[in-house]
Write an enzyme that holds these catalytic residues in place. Structure first.
Site, PDB file in Angstrom:
ATOM      1  N   CYS A 190       2.662  -5.032   6.627  1.00  0.00           N
ATOM      2  CA  CYS A 190       2.459  -4.779   5.198  1.00  0.00           C
ATOM      3  C   CYS A 190       3.742  -4.260   4.547  1.00  0.00           C
ATOM      4  CB  CYS A 190       1.348  -3.748   4.997  1.00  0.00           C
ATOM      5  SG  CYS A 190      -0.282  -4.333   5.519  1.00  0.00           S
ATOM      6  N   HIS A 202       0.819  -1.211   0.000  1.00  0.00           N
ATOM      7  CA  HIS A 202       0.000   0.000   0.000  1.00  0.00           C
ATOM      8  C   HIS A 202       0.852   1.259   0.000  1.00  0.00           C
ATOM      9  CE1 HIS A 202       0.763   0.643   4.293  1.00  0.00           C
ATOM     10  NE2 HIS A 202       0.338  -0.587   4.554  1.00  0.00           N
TER      11      HIS A 202
END
Length: 184
Positions: A159, A137
């Site tokens: 992430c 992301h």
């Protein structure tokens, strides 16, 4: 003083994530971001995304050759493979980028199908939850902490984070169903 505030905010954010449920509505990217058939023919086919955690590098691979390389940030505990939910580690292994969404918190996001079979089996043997919702992301859009602030930190909950302009390129070049290999 600002770094203390940032650390406090990141801690509160990581703890508060368990206190809400995020509804994900899967839908295709808006037409403005979907390339036309003629543009798709001109774009190289990305058949693999390679992440090398120790180098903080993400590469787009086409026919075995790296086409683009990006600087990334990882989980707050970058060494070692993800073992359980909440350990702040980024997984290691072979996965698929299986869907994407526009995120209010992190701009654009592409989901990694973690846990794979071996991750799930390892967590079951250990009696822990393997975790989920691991994504590639962008960075938060925030006046107090600009994008450059996050760029050299390992700040995620597991992430893989990129600058927003880099994430836009990956979003445009990588299709759902692409293999992602995450190496130590």
């Amino acid at each position: 003083m600002r770094w203390l505030l940032a650390l406090f905010c990141l801690c509160v954010t990581s703890v508060s994530q368990a206190a809400f449920t995020e509804t994900i509505i899967r839908k295709p990217a808006p037409a403005a971001q979907t390339p036309s058939p003629s543009q798709q023919a001109m774009q190289p086919l990305i058949d693999k995304v390679l992440v090398i955690k120790s180098e903080r590098r993400l590469q787009l691979i086409s026919r075995g050759e790296p086409l683009k390389t990006y600087r990334i940030s990882l989980g707050k505990q970058p060494k070692g493979a993800k073992e359980r939910e909440g350990d702040k580690k980024t997984p290691e292994g072979l996965y698929w980028l299986d869907w994407r969404k526009q995120s209010d918190r992190f701009n654009l996001a592409m989901h990694i199908n973690y846990p794979n079979i071996s991750d799930a089996a390892r967590a079951t043997r250990a009696g822990v939850n393997a975790g989920s919702m691991i994504m590639i992301h962008g960075t938060p859009i925030n006046d107090e902490y600009p994008e450059w602030y996050f760029h050299t930190l390992d700040w995620t909950d597991g992430c893989i984070a990129m600058r927003n302009r880099d994430m836009q390129e990956v979003w445009d070049l990588v299709r759902d169903g692409t293999l992602i290999e995450i190496r130590p």
